[in-house]
Design a protein around this motif. Structure first.
Motif, PDB file in Angstrom:
ATOM      1  N   SER A 195       0.861  -1.188   0.000  1.00 60.93           N
ATOM      2  CA  SER A 195       0.000   0.000   0.000  1.00 60.93           C
ATOM      3  C   SER A 195       0.886   1.223   0.000  1.00 60.93           C
ATOM      4  O   SER A 195       1.881   1.273   0.731  1.00 60.93           O
ATOM      5  N   TRP A 196       0.500   2.211  -0.775  1.00 63.52           N
ATOM      6  CA  TRP A 196       1.381   3.355  -1.000  1.00 63.52           C
ATOM      7  C   TRP A 196       0.720   4.669  -0.640  1.00 63.52           C
ATOM      8  O   TRP A 196      -0.474   4.859  -0.872  1.00 63.52           O
ATOM      9  N   ILE A 201       1.532  13.315 -12.862  1.00 60.56           N
ATOM     10  CA  ILE A 201       1.162  12.135 -12.066  1.00 60.56           C
ATOM     11  C   ILE A 201       0.674  10.965 -12.910  1.00 60.56           C
ATOM     12  O   ILE A 201       0.922   9.807 -12.563  1.00 60.56           O
ATOM     13  N   LEU A 202       0.017  11.231 -14.024  1.00 62.23           N
ATOM     14  CA  LEU A 202      -0.493  10.099 -14.813  1.00 62.23           C
ATOM     15  C   LEU A 202       0.655   9.265 -15.373  1.00 62.23           C
ATOM     16  O   LEU A 202       0.623   8.030 -15.354  1.00 62.23           O
ATOM     17  N   VAL A 203       1.687   9.950 -15.874  1.00 61.38           N
ATOM     18  CA  VAL A 203       2.878   9.237 -16.380  1.00 61.38           C
ATOM     19  C   VAL A 203       3.560   8.507 -15.226  1.00 61.38           C
ATOM     20  O   VAL A 203       3.990   7.354 -15.351  1.00 61.38           O
ATOM     21  N   GLN A 204       3.661   9.176 -14.097  1.00 64.74           N
ATOM     22  CA  GLN A 204       4.356   8.585 -12.947  1.00 64.74           C
ATOM     23  C   GLN A 204       3.635   7.340 -12.449  1.00 64.74           C
ATOM     24  O   GLN A 204       4.269   6.317 -12.150  1.00 64.74           O
ATOM     25  N   LEU A 205       2.308   7.394 -12.379  1.00 60.52           N
ATOM     26  CA  LEU A 205       1.564   6.219 -11.932  1.00 60.52           C
ATOM     27  C   LEU A 205       1.662   5.111 -12.969  1.00 60.52           C
ATOM     28  O   LEU A 205       1.830   3.941 -12.625  1.00 60.52           O
ATOM     29  N   ALA A 206       1.586   5.476 -14.243  1.00 58.35           N
ATOM     30  CA  ALA A 206       1.606   4.446 -15.290  1.00 58.35           C
ATOM     31  C   ALA A 206       2.898   3.636 -15.238  1.00 58.35           C
ATOM     32  O   ALA A 206       2.909   2.441 -15.517  1.00 58.35           O
ATOM     33  N   ALA A 257      -7.895   2.992  -7.126  1.00 57.14           N
ATOM     34  CA  ALA A 257      -6.693   3.819  -7.021  1.00 57.14           C
ATOM     35  C   ALA A 257      -5.497   2.940  -6.658  1.00 57.14           C
ATOM     36  O   ALA A 257      -5.627   2.041  -5.825  1.00 57.14           O
ATOM     37  N   PRO A 258      -4.334   3.192  -7.268  1.00 56.88           N
ATOM     38  CA  PRO A 258      -3.154   2.384  -6.937  1.00 56.88           C
ATOM     39  C   PRO A 258      -2.400   2.894  -5.706  1.00 56.88           C
ATOM     40  O   PRO A 258      -1.267   2.502  -5.465  1.00 56.88           O
TER      41      PRO A 258
END
Ligand code: MLT
Ligand code: MN
Ligand code: ZN
Length: 307
Positions: free
Chosen positions: A48-49, A58-63, A74-75
């Motif tokens: 869990s993060w 953020i979208l690139v970072q999460l991907a 949500a991740p």
């Protein structure tokens, strides 16, 4: 405890869209690492993060780093905001796709984000869409959504975001660092600070403001008229370089695209390395061991390496 650097650049990133300075050109040419805007993720269990700051990237970072495990999930468990700057908050609006969000922020940062801001309504599409949990200065706040982690907000010398200048009275809650603890280890994340004196000690790992090498960096490069101190960033040279001698693992992050430490062969990069600092790269992962204290090691490309 695990920390992954989601983004290691100051506002604008490296390269910056409107810049062909030496560093931005070198990043386009592959000689300097491309960096997205400042954010980290922390986890007690690697499962869990907690995401600290919602950058415009953020979208690139999460991907590339954190993935959902099912439809519409949500991740990460929660987001902490360290200030209201655009490079730390704009990404929230990219997370509006109808999954509940929990945001930890001080009262001043939260009000700056939602008051008089019609766009904030996109994060209130249904009851319970976005839950704000207040961070009080100096008080350990358990992060219920990320098992094992607590966050203590520490006032850091700073300022309100540029877009609120002259609208709000400055407050010690405008800009914070956070100490993230799993009960054993303590990680300090202070991406913006006008001072190298922190109200936090006993840190196993410190990620600190590496925006500018020198106070007059923008002026000398003829890219602006503001000093680092005008922008509430303590410069490395003559500021933070020799501070924090007691911290075992020290990492500069929120690095501006003008900063010569971005170039591995530069004298400034050599100086920070000699003083015991690393320069953060996107996707570097730091593992702070429990219970045996071990030196933490940066592993590029998210390969976890342990000393
Ligand atoms: C800063 O770190 O000083 C701010 O992100 C500047 C900005 O908002 O442009
Ligand atoms: Mn910034
Ligand atoms: Zn540039």
């Amino acid at each position: 405890m695990n920390v992954e650097v989601l983004g290691s650049a100051a506002g604008g990133g490296v390269p910056q869209w409107n810049c062909a300075c030496a560093n931005c050109g070198a990043a386009r040419g592959g000689e300097v690492a491309v960096r997205t805007q400042d954010s980290i993720a922390a986890s007690a269990d690697g499962d869990s993060w907690l995401v600290c700051n919602a950058s415009p990237d953020i979208l690139v970072q999460l991907a590339r780093s954190l993935h959902p495990r099912g439809p519409r999930q949500a991740p990460f468990g929660a987001i902490v905001l360290t200030n209201g700057d655009i490079d730390h908050c704009l990404g929230l609006f990219n997370l509006r796709e109808s999954t509940p969000l929990v945001v930890y922020a001080t009262d001043a940062v939260w009000r700056g984000l939602v008051e008089h801001n019609a766009m904030a309504r996109t994060l209130r599409r249904f009851p319970g869409h976005t839950t704000w949990r207040p961070l009080a200065l100096g008080v350990p706040t358990p992060i219920a959504e990320v098992p094992g982690l607590a966050v203590t907000a520490i006032a850091a010398a700073g300022k309100p975001p540029l877009h609120l200048r002259d609208y709000v009275a400055p407050s010690p809650e405008d800009n914070i660092g956070v100490v993230i603890s799993d009960g054993h280890r303590r990680i300090g994340y202070f991406p913006c600070s006008a001072s190298a004196q922190l109200g936090a000690d006993d840190l196993d790992l410190l990620l600190f403001d590496g925006t500018f090498w020198s106070d007059d960096e923008l002026i000398r490069a003829e890219l602006g008229c503001a000093r680092a101190s005008d922008m509430a960033h303590v410069p490395i040279d003559g500021g933070s370089l020799h501070a924090f001698a007691h911290v075992r693992c020290k990492v500069y992050t929120h690095v501006n695209n003008t900063n010569p430490i971005l170039r591995d062969g530069s004298p400034e990069h050599a100086a920070v390395a000699a003083a015991g600092w690393e320069v953060a790269r996107d996707r570097a992962r730091y593992v702070v061991e429990i219970p045996e204290p071990q030196p933490c090691v940066a592993a590029p490309d998210a390969q976890v390496r342990q000393a």
